[in-house]
Design an enzyme around this catalytic site. Structure first.
Site, PDB file in Angstrom:
ATOM      1  N   GLN A   1     -12.115  35.018  74.551  1.00  0.00           N
ATOM      2  CA  GLN A   1     -11.313  34.172  73.673  1.00  0.00           C
ATOM      3  C   GLN A   1     -11.200  34.802  72.293  1.00  0.00           C
ATOM      4  O   GLN A   1     -10.129  34.874  71.701  1.00  0.00           O
ATOM      5  CB  GLN A   1     -11.959  32.789  73.570  1.00  0.00           C
ATOM      6  CG  GLN A   1     -11.011  31.718  73.119  1.00  0.00           C
ATOM      7  CD  GLN A   1      -9.838  31.597  74.070  1.00  0.00           C
ATOM      8  OE1 GLN A   1      -9.999  31.647  75.281  1.00  0.00           O
ATOM      9  NE2 GLN A   1      -8.643  31.489  73.518  1.00  0.00           N
TER      10      GLN A   1
ATOM     11  N   GLU B   1      -8.423  23.588  74.208  1.00  0.00           N
ATOM     12  CA  GLU B   1      -7.351  24.179  75.011  1.00  0.00           C
ATOM     13  C   GLU B   1      -7.901  24.612  76.378  1.00  0.00           C
ATOM     14  O   GLU B   1      -7.359  24.269  77.409  1.00  0.00           O
ATOM     15  CB  GLU B   1      -6.791  25.388  74.240  1.00  0.00           C
ATOM     16  CG  GLU B   1      -5.665  26.101  74.948  1.00  0.00           C
ATOM     17  CD  GLU B   1      -5.329  27.428  74.266  1.00  0.00           C
ATOM     18  OE1 GLU B   1      -6.115  27.897  73.420  1.00  0.00           O
ATOM     19  OE2 GLU B   1      -4.270  27.996  74.604  1.00  0.00           O
ATOM     20  N   HIS B   2      -8.978  25.384  76.344  1.00  0.00           N
ATOM     21  CA  HIS B   2      -9.646  25.843  77.577  1.00  0.00           C
ATOM     22  C   HIS B   2     -11.051  25.263  77.628  1.00  0.00           C
ATOM     23  O   HIS B   2     -11.787  25.365  76.648  1.00  0.00           O
ATOM     24  CB  HIS B   2      -9.783  27.370  77.593  1.00  0.00           C
ATOM     25  CG  HIS B   2      -8.501  28.113  77.417  1.00  0.00           C
ATOM     26  ND1 HIS B   2      -8.143  28.704  76.225  1.00  0.00           N
ATOM     27  CD2 HIS B   2      -7.486  28.359  78.275  1.00  0.00           C
ATOM     28  CE1 HIS B   2      -6.968  29.293  76.366  1.00  0.00           C
ATOM     29  NE2 HIS B   2      -6.539  29.101  77.590  1.00  0.00           N
TER      30      HIS B   2
ATOM     31  N   ASP C   1      -5.760  33.006  82.629  1.00  0.00           N
ATOM     32  CA  ASP C   1      -4.736  33.662  81.809  1.00  0.00           C
ATOM     33  C   ASP C   1      -3.730  34.407  82.664  1.00  0.00           C
ATOM     34  O   ASP C   1      -2.621  34.710  82.198  1.00  0.00           O
ATOM     35  CB  ASP C   1      -5.388  34.658  80.844  1.00  0.00           C
ATOM     36  CG  ASP C   1      -6.051  33.960  79.670  1.00  0.00           C
ATOM     37  OD1 ASP C   1      -5.711  32.794  79.412  1.00  0.00           O
ATOM     38  OD2 ASP C   1      -6.909  34.582  79.025  1.00  0.00           O
TER      39      ASP C   1
END
Lengths: 437, 437
Positions: free
Chosen positions: B259, B327-328, B361
């Site tokens: 990240q 978000e993740h 991703d």
């Protein structure tokens, strides 16, 4: 007579594009004024709300008075007649039944690689509903905003409604009560939107703000978008009525006038295959218009934006309708289902002569908060979905990671993201070692 | 060591709120600069695009050169290795399979009153996908934006990608080709967004614009919203990893670094029930970080925003996760399914130790365009739904109008909209007369 276009005329395309691109709203840029209001509410909180409400709504409040109390609501609601209450209850029930069908399903499946994939829907925790005040304080709008939120499972529902000069609207309060609204604040404009987005001492912030409003409200929603979710930037309302020859001209005239009476910037368009019907409807509008209490507003809208378009056939009508992408589309033709198949850009379609658009404003069930100003090309009316969000889910087995992980490593390398690749590789190395054991 | 918080500490709440409200992005207001660019593109069209591209991307173009030709695409795509192509094809296939399941169904039913109600989904006609250039020109983003649009049935798909100094990215072009993109323009920034929203001599306008970008792109999307649809205002990326004691510290460290290597403003958070694991992961990050090609970026992110939070138990972890709305979200715990039920605000959840975020991703199938900066509270990742809109449908029989029309008349009267009521009444009068005959 309003503007009459005929697709057979040489200058039709030019004039049609002129109509499409006509700006019906005052385009004053209120960005800076609204940015100032939003900043004030963020820094000064309740104090700013009270001062702005005094200035814009001529109403002196202490922070304690921002919220409309249960007792006030009860007093106001008691004034509603039994008939009005019954009508509102019928509307609420039908809107609820329609929107309950919109609840989407969660999904989960295992694919060929062994990965479990899917998604899950969850409601927004808190939603704020903006209800315009004054002339446009519509109880029906409260139902249309609040019920989908409640159906979605939103825990906390807030309404902001300006009350110019302190006048409360009993039906608006009853509609909020019937919809299960938790908190009602007597504030409006950009300051209400800012308060709901950022919170003040009295008002907890929400996660999503919906509802129509004037240019200030629209600009404020645009500015707080990102901090909270918003539904859409609503513009003046419009209707397109497509009619064949045998229709009742008075009915069509009333449908056009029902749109026009909303707002001098509203637009009513009749599209017909029959020039005689166009003429008859124009005559009926002229006859009925002076009898309306809102004749001035409806007359301005009809004079400035009212349009009659004579088309060759219904195929042509559908094509032009798709270019208009009307908020409301009435199909007063012999086979409205068939024609509706070709009308792909529209907020809501009303099929047949016994479905006047006005029933959709109140009781048919679908939402009346709809995309305006050609935005039906890319957006939808308000729905349960506006108060839900989707979380995607993935669970890979070691086997699934072995199957698809190498492709992820390859793509990570091509994008120059080494840690991405290494996070996959470290797991694959262990799997390979275990296989060797 | 990054910031370490412990929910048992007296100042935890203060420090957690500090972390939540930390602004990770430069907040320079680019509104005016972007408004100027949008206005120039609207008035000067291609000429403005060429001048702005020369200025920002150091690339001299004629209007003829704005579009990347089929021949150029073919030349570039031929450079892609067989392995990279195979990885991209696998990703495209899996993304397509996942998104095909998102296609919603049309509904139609007849209710008790005899009204036929329902809705119909139709695709946006034309969509524009913004692909960031330079350092962040990710082929995977092209797949993630273009494939859902294609699955939705969008007819015309446009990509804008800046090509600083004229350098084309073969994998970006291949990804566009695999996704079925129709037109690719070598423009970026606010000018690309303006061109797609308003059109120029060379570029036909689109109806919806999606894709991430820098502050200028975000501001431009905000400004053209309403004219076209947009997906979301994307901010810097973030991951929250929730882990129990027995997890491999190196794997978790790599996930956090994956990240962090995106962007110095990215944020990586580890939340664990086991202080020893937190310590081990911090050590692993320190060991691995210097080995990364993007050590500077990842190091800045980890130093400025990296956080380790020690929690009492997984219930507490879920509660804090919901306040972060990441978000993740990676759940590296023994029973990730159970924990995921309590995590209601998250863009995407990755379950179990063998589902590193990096597979999401690229190849797991769900979309990687996800809500950032706490917006998972109210919004969802990109999906097929972003390229569809819903038209509501209603058809009343005369009997249905007789049943529910009077309530509409009552509500119209209460809102002071006489033509609304009259449009219903005129039809009911005729029905009553017919019944008498």
């Amino acid at each position: 007579m309003p503007v009459t276009l005929n697709t057979a005329d040489a200058d039709f395309e030019t004039r049609f594009i002129e109509m499409l691109s006509a700006k019906r709203e005052d385009s004053t840029d209120v960005h800076d004024a609204v940015a100032g209001i939003v900043a004030r509410v963020r820094t000064e909180g309740d104090l700013a709300l009270c001062e702005l409400t005094a200035r814009f709504d001529r109403l002196q409040l202490d922070p304690d008075g921002l919220r409309i109390t249960e007792a006030e609501i009860a007093r106001q609601v008691a004034k509603v007649s039994a008939e009005d209450r019954a009508a509102l209850e019928l509307a609420a029930e039908r809107i609820r039944a329609y929107h309950e069908r919109q609840l989407p399903r969660d999904e989960s499946w295992v694919d060929d690689s062994g990965a479990t994939l899917g998604w899950r829907w969850t409601p927004v925790s808190a939603a704020g509903l903006y209800v315009p005040g004054g002339q446009a304080a519509y109880p029906s709008s409260v139902l249309m905003n609040a019920i989908p939120a409640r159906v979605a499972g939103v825990e906390r529902l807030v309404v902001c409604v300006p009350t110019p000069d302190g006048v409360l609207n009993p039906l608006v309060l009853l509609a909020a009560q019937l919809s299960g609204v938790d908190e009602i604040y007597r504030i409006g404009g950009a300051q209400a939107v800012a308060a709901m987005a950022y919170g003040t001492e009295t008002i907890e912030p929400v996660d999503k703000i919906t509802g129509p409003g004037n240019a200030y409200v629209a600009a404020a929603k645009r500015q707080v978008f990102g901090r909270v979710g918003i539904d859409m930037i609503a513009g003046p309302s419009e209707v397109l009525v497509i009619a064949e020859g045998a229709q009742n001209p008075d009915w069509l005239a009333l449908d056009l006038l029902a749109q026009a009476e909303h707002d001098a910037d509203a637009q009513s368009i009749l599209m017909t295959t029959d020039p005689a019907l166009g003429h008859a409807v124009a005559g009926a509008v002229d006859r009925i218009l002076p009898t309306l209490p809102r004749a001035e507003i409806a007359g301005a809208s009809w004079r400035d934006y009212g349009t009659i378009i004579i088309v060759r056939d219904l195929q042509e009508a559908a094509q032009l309708s798709n270019r208009i992408a009307p908020e409301h589309l009435e199909l007063c033709v012999d086979d409205p289902e068939a024609l509706s198949q070709d009308c792909v850009h529209a907020g809501a379609i009303f099929l047949g002569a016994h479905t006047p658009e006005a029933v959709g404003d109140y009781v048919s069930g679908p939402n009346h908060v709809l995309p305006t100003a050609r935005s039906a090309r890319f957006s939808s009316g308000l729905s349960v979905m506006d108060f839900l969000k989707r979380t995607t889910l993935a669970r890979l087995t070691p086997g699934a990671l072995a199957a698809i992980g190498p492709a992820a490593m390859r793509l990570a390398a091509s994008e120059g993201l080494q840690a991405h690749g290494a996070s996959v590789e470290a797991r694959l190395v262990q799997l390979n070692e275990r296989q060797k054991e």
